[in-house]
Scaffold this motif. Structure first.
Motif, PDB file in Angstrom:
ATOM      1  N   CYS A  34      -4.921   1.364   3.901  1.00  0.00           N
ATOM      2  CA  CYS A  34      -5.578   1.087   2.619  1.00  0.00           C
ATOM      3  C   CYS A  34      -6.726   2.076   2.402  1.00  0.00           C
ATOM      4  N   THR A  67       0.848  -1.206   0.000  1.00  0.00           N
ATOM      5  CA  THR A  67       0.000   0.000   0.000  1.00  0.00           C
ATOM      6  C   THR A  67       0.878   1.249   0.000  1.00  0.00           C
ATOM      7  N   TYR A  98     -11.465  -1.639   1.969  1.00  0.00           N
ATOM      8  CA  TYR A  98     -11.251  -2.992   2.483  1.00  0.00           C
ATOM      9  C   TYR A  98     -12.601  -3.701   2.434  1.00  0.00           C
ATOM     10  N   VAL A 101      -5.556   1.926  -3.082  1.00  0.00           N
ATOM     11  CA  VAL A 101      -5.421   0.496  -2.790  1.00  0.00           C
ATOM     12  C   VAL A 101      -6.734  -0.071  -2.263  1.00  0.00           C
ATOM     13  N   LEU A 104      -8.257  -3.570  -0.782  1.00  0.00           N
ATOM     14  CA  LEU A 104      -7.850  -4.876  -0.245  1.00  0.00           C
ATOM     15  C   LEU A 104      -9.062  -5.788  -0.128  1.00  0.00           C
TER      16      LEU A 104
END
Ligand code: PLP
Length: 421
Positions: free
Chosen positions: A232, A202, A235, A212, A214
């Protein structure tokens, strides 16, 4: 990509008094026999079992509080809303997000990833922009980006993997160009179990001004996750792999990003005003929750998180590592068995092939011994292609599994060997 920050907890000495059998008693489904043998459930990566407290929370909601959220002034609706929003707060704390505004309830990881692609992607990316994925992604973290790439004429670049199932060191940073806008990565691979160094990756992406995403579907059941520490931008995870109900999932997004993203589905609850001349959107996170949500699912997920807090995610991480190491050693003793995915940093997954036996036959024979594992491509066909195999057999662990469960798997694989001499 050296030290794995996410593994800090797992590097501590094992908690000596962690007793999986104590916790296993909370899972009524695990007490049954299958084909006359005690059930050994090793398919947790597909979906995990539910403790009684989760089952009770869902039953209690339907038997005592069932009502729609956010729009009612009567007692049941207020109670349902309070429970639904309390679940969101539990998710915020579980991920260590800064605010409940950053927690969007979805149907699961797949929907969370599609939401990012269609809302963020369509509004922020342009023809010629690039997205970086890795070779070990689940189809849910490939296909939404392929659809977006077709719609917007984007380029997708792929981080290669090594024979051990790790991302090829050094290859990642070379993929960046001034057109790279986004990196989408599994925190833990579902097919191989590889734990990716996502904190470091990241940081590299951010140096290149890329966001980013995830995919945490296989990480949250095994490791403590702190989205602020990982740094991040998004997520995603699914409730059902985290010992909660199916049909509920989570998208964490940084508030500033979610605030500037357009809604991706329209309908009730996501609006502030609706006129034929145009509509305006509700505040976060409701802007992304069109229609009646899976209220009982969210409440069940909240109960699962409460339960995991009692078990302790640090304890789970330590125990998972120990059990995984034991399983890998025992499986490797079996003649003709090859582990697929031998990265030094892994979580939860033991994928393997056996010489001369199709993985589906392995799955069918061990099932007769009461052992539930999964066989197939695990929605990761590029991984299978990389290893030149059509499928693997996969045993995937949870904190209620024991060494004895893995011994039972090894014994059942002995039967496979007897059939396929
Ligand atoms: N990502 C990973 C790594 C997975 O393992 C899975 C499911 O196996 C998914 C995404 C998709 O999750 P769901 O089907 O719950 O949306």
């Amino acid at each position: 990509m050296s030290a794995l920050t996410s593994l800090r907890a797992a590097a501590k000495p094992a908690v000596a008094d962690f007793d999986p059998l104590h916790w296993r008693r909370d899972f009524p489904i695990l007490g049954q026999k299958v084909h006359g043998k005690p059930l050994i459930y090793l398919d947790n990566a597909a979906t995990a079992q539910k403790p009684q407290s989760v089952i009770d929370a869902v039953a209690q909601f339907y038997s005592q509080s069932n009502s729609n959220v956010h729009r009612g002034v009567h007692a049941l609706s207020e109670r349902a809303t309070a429970q639904y929003e309390a679940a969101r707060a539990k998710v915020r704390d579980f991920l260590h997000a800064a605010s409940t505004c950053e927690i969007v309830f979805t149907r699961g990881t797949t929907e969370s990833l599609n939401l990012i692609a269609q809302s963020y992607g369509r509004s922020h990316l342009r023809a010629g922009d690039e997205i970086i994925l890795s070779h070990l992604e689940h189809h849910s973290n490939i296909v939404p980006w392929q659809l977006l790439a077709e719609q917007l004429h984007l380029d997708i670049k792929v981080i290669p993997i090594t024979d051990t199932g790790e991302l090829l060191p050094g290859a990642y940073e070379h993929l960046f160009s001034p057109r790279t806008r986004l990196v989408a990565l599994a925190h833990v691979s579902n097919a191989l179990g590889t734990l990716n160094p996502v904190r470091e990756m990241t940081a590299i992406a951010h140096r290149h001004h890329a966001l980013v995403v995830l995919d945490g579907a296989q990480a949250v059941p095994h490791l403590p996750v702190d989205v602020q520490e990982l740094d991040c931008d998004f997520y995603a995870f699914s409730g059902h792999k985290l010992f909660g109900p199916t049909g509920i999932g989570v998208l964490y997004g940084r508030e500033a990003l979610l605030a500037e993203m357009p809604p991706w589905q329209g309908g009730g609850d996501m609006i502030r005003t609706v006129r034929f001349s145009g509509s305006t959107w509700n505040e976060l996170p409701y802007k992304f929750e069109a229609g009646t949500p899976h209220i009982a699912g969210a409440i069940g997920l909240g109960a699962a998180i409460e339960y995991l807090n009692a078990v302790g995610m640090d304890n789970i991480a330590h125990y998972d590592r120990e059990l995984l190491g034991y399983g890998a050693r025992e499986l490797q003793r079996i003649q003709g068995l090859k582990l697929i995915g031998t990265a030094p940093h892994k979580a939860g997954v033991l994928s393997f092939v056996m010489q001369g036996v199709h993985p589906h036959d392995i799955g069918t024979i061990v099932d007769q011994e009461g052992v539930a594992i999964r066989t197939g491509h695990h929605c990761a066909m590029p991984v299978m292609e990389r290893f030149g195999i059509p499928a693997t057999a996969r045993a995937s662990l949870a904190f209620y599994n024991t060494r004895a469960d893995l011994d039972a798997l090894v014994a059942a694989l002995g039967k496979v060997r007897e059939v396929f001499r």
